[in-house]
Design a protein around this motif. Structure first.
Motif, mmCIF file in Angstrom:
data_model
loop_
_atom_site.group_PDB
_atom_site.id
_atom_site.type_symbol
_atom_site.label_atom_id
_atom_site.label_comp_id
_atom_site.label_asym_id
_atom_site.label_seq_id
_atom_site.Cartn_x
_atom_site.Cartn_y
_atom_site.Cartn_z
ATOM 1 N N ARG A 1 -26.907 -43.045 -10.938
ATOM 2 C CA ARG A 1 -26.821 -44.332 -12.140
ATOM 3 C C ARG A 1 -26.106 -46.087 -11.391
ATOM 4 N NH1 ARG A 1 -25.519 -42.960 -17.309
ATOM 5 N NH2 ARG A 1 -23.648 -44.323 -17.271
ATOM 6 N N PHE B 1 -23.843 -47.754 -14.676
ATOM 7 C CA PHE B 1 -24.848 -47.786 -16.255
ATOM 8 C C PHE B 1 -26.251 -46.680 -15.716
ATOM 9 C CE2 PHE B 1 -23.004 -52.212 -15.109
ATOM 10 C CZ PHE B 1 -21.603 -52.091 -15.999
ATOM 11 N N SER B 2 -27.019 -46.508 -16.887
ATOM 12 C CA SER B 2 -28.252 -46.151 -16.764
ATOM 13 C C SER B 2 -28.948 -47.139 -16.416
ATOM 14 C CB SER B 2 -28.262 -45.262 -17.968
ATOM 15 O OG SER B 2 -29.860 -44.898 -17.882
ATOM 16 N N ASP C 1 -32.873 -42.939 -13.127
ATOM 17 C CA ASP C 1 -31.594 -42.551 -13.168
ATOM 18 C C ASP C 1 -32.028 -41.286 -12.066
ATOM 19 O OD1 ASP C 1 -30.710 -44.401 -14.115
ATOM 20 O OD2 ASP C 1 -31.307 -42.838 -16.384
ATOM 21 N N THR D 1 -21.366 -46.159 -23.042
ATOM 22 C CA THR D 1 -21.351 -46.368 -21.814
ATOM 23 C C THR D 1 -22.538 -47.349 -21.621
ATOM 24 O OG1 THR D 1 -23.193 -44.679 -21.764
ATOM 25 C CG2 THR D 1 -21.162 -43.649 -20.945
ATOM 26 N N GLN D 2 -23.517 -48.498 -22.618
ATOM 27 C CA GLN D 2 -24.060 -48.899 -22.347
ATOM 28 C C GLN D 2 -23.605 -50.050 -23.459
ATOM 29 O OE1 GLN D 2 -25.307 -47.500 -19.724
ATOM 30 N NE2 GLN D 2 -26.892 -47.904 -20.155
#
Length: 363
Positions: free
Chosen positions: A198, A185-186, A193, A234-235
């Motif tokens: 990450r 996760f960012s 980052d 991705t989030q």
């Protein structure tokens, strides 16, 4: 083997089964401690196997559902009661889930005692055997292997060879190289980052700063980034905020102030105009997209927090947890110093993260 029967607590087995049937969350608290094989009573092993299968797949196991699942074994008897009626009795007589972990630990330790008793009897038989018996070296090797199994059980089975780990790493790199989703996760902050990389499943991220230097604000910003759905998926990660300093509404007021421009003081006093109220409503609608659960129940023991993370990971799919803050954690023993509590919290948060794949952000 007569002595081995003494290492049994049918009452503890019944209490744990009843606790899990009445409150399924208890299962996720104790599942790392006890398995079906640890129960002495065969019928209890059958019930636990059915419970585990249902809870691991659907997350729900009521007495009625268990009765249906136990259809094939409904003819099993415990005394003069059939299995389905026995499950109903366990649920009816269940008192509290507060001691579920104690029951599980007792059951697992008694299983170990029975295994040690059995091993001791085997050693006596082998040591007193004639020349046709096993060699001393064979007996020692077998004993060593059994002792390791008793001590560590399934934990030793989770070991992974360097070859497996290497191919896992190559597979992840190949997926990213081919345009797949990046792992982890960012932070939602490009500079962070770039410096830290990450956040990866199982990570423990510690955020340190003096009081009133913006730790909670930064944690909230990271939570928003992680939990807000993104186009590349991705989030939008289910997240949990364990907040021990403020109530949920106070956290949300800060978020609304940032998004609407209406100060926290204005929100609390109600000294706002219609336009500002409309801005607040629009900001609140924007927050609905965030996949965040807030626990504002105040100071908690480390064990309770760990259990809560396990439950939320299983039932809600939570993969990111922020805990604010570590100085408010209560030790499981009143004799623990503040530094011992902090060290214990860090170790156990890392362990539960590795177990569940949850990223823990500790303030």
């Amino acid at each position: 083997m007569a002595d081995a029967v003494a290492a049994v607590s049918i009452e503890a087995e019944q209490a744990l089964l009843g606790a899990v049937i009445v409150n399924n969350q208890a299962y996720f608290v104790v599942q790392a401690t006890v398995q079906a094989e640890h129960f002495y009573e065969h019928v209890h092993r059958v019930i636990w196997q059915v419970l585990a299968k249902r809870l691991d797949t659907s997350g729900s196991a009521t007495p009625a559902l268990l009765a249906a699942d136990l259809g094939a074994d409904g003819s099993l008897q415990i005394g003069d009661i059939d299995l389905r009626k026995y499950v109903a009795r366990l649920a009816a007589e269940a008192t509290t889930i507060a001691n579920a972990q104690d029951y599980a630990t007792t059951i697992a330790n008694l299983w170990r005692k029975r295994q040690l008793q059995s091993l001791g009897q085997t050693l006596i038989d082998q040591a007193t055997a004639g020349f046709d018996g096993p060699s001393v070296d064979d007996v020692l090797r077998d004993t060593d292997s059994r002792l390791i199994d008793i001590a560590y059980g399934r934990r030793i089975q989770t070991l992974k060879s360097i070859r497996e780990a290497a191919f896992d790493a190559i597979d992840a790199t190949a997926a990213a190289y081919k345009g797949g989703l990046p792992p982890g996760f960012s932070f939602g902050l490009p500079t962070l980052d770039e410096i830290c990389g990450r956040m990866m499943p199982g990570d423990l991220v510690v955020l340190l700063a003096p009081s009133h230097h913006g730790k909670t604000a930064l944690a909230t910003q990271i939570l928003r980034s992680v939990s807000l759905p993104s186009l590349d998926a991705t989030q939008g990660i289910p997240s949990l905020f364990i907040e021990m300093e403020m109530k949920a509404k106070d956290i949300v007021r800060r978020m609304l102030a940032k998004d609407s421009g209406v100060s926290v003081r204005g929100q609390e006093s109600g000294e706002i105009d219609e336009l500002e109220f409309a801005e607040l409503v629009d900001a609140a609608r924007g927050l609905e997209r965030l996949n965040i659960e807030i626990d504002d129940s105040g100071s908690q023991t480390v064990s309770r927090i760990i259990a809560k993370i396990r439950v939320m990971a299983k039932l809600k799919g939570v993969r990111f947890v922020a805990s604010d803050h570590v100085k408010l954690f209560d030790g499981d023993s009143p004799k623990m110093t503040a530094m011992e509590v902090i060290g214990d919290a860090a170790r156990r948060l890392k362990a539960v993260g590795m177990e569940t794949g949850v990223v823990n952000l500790l303030l």
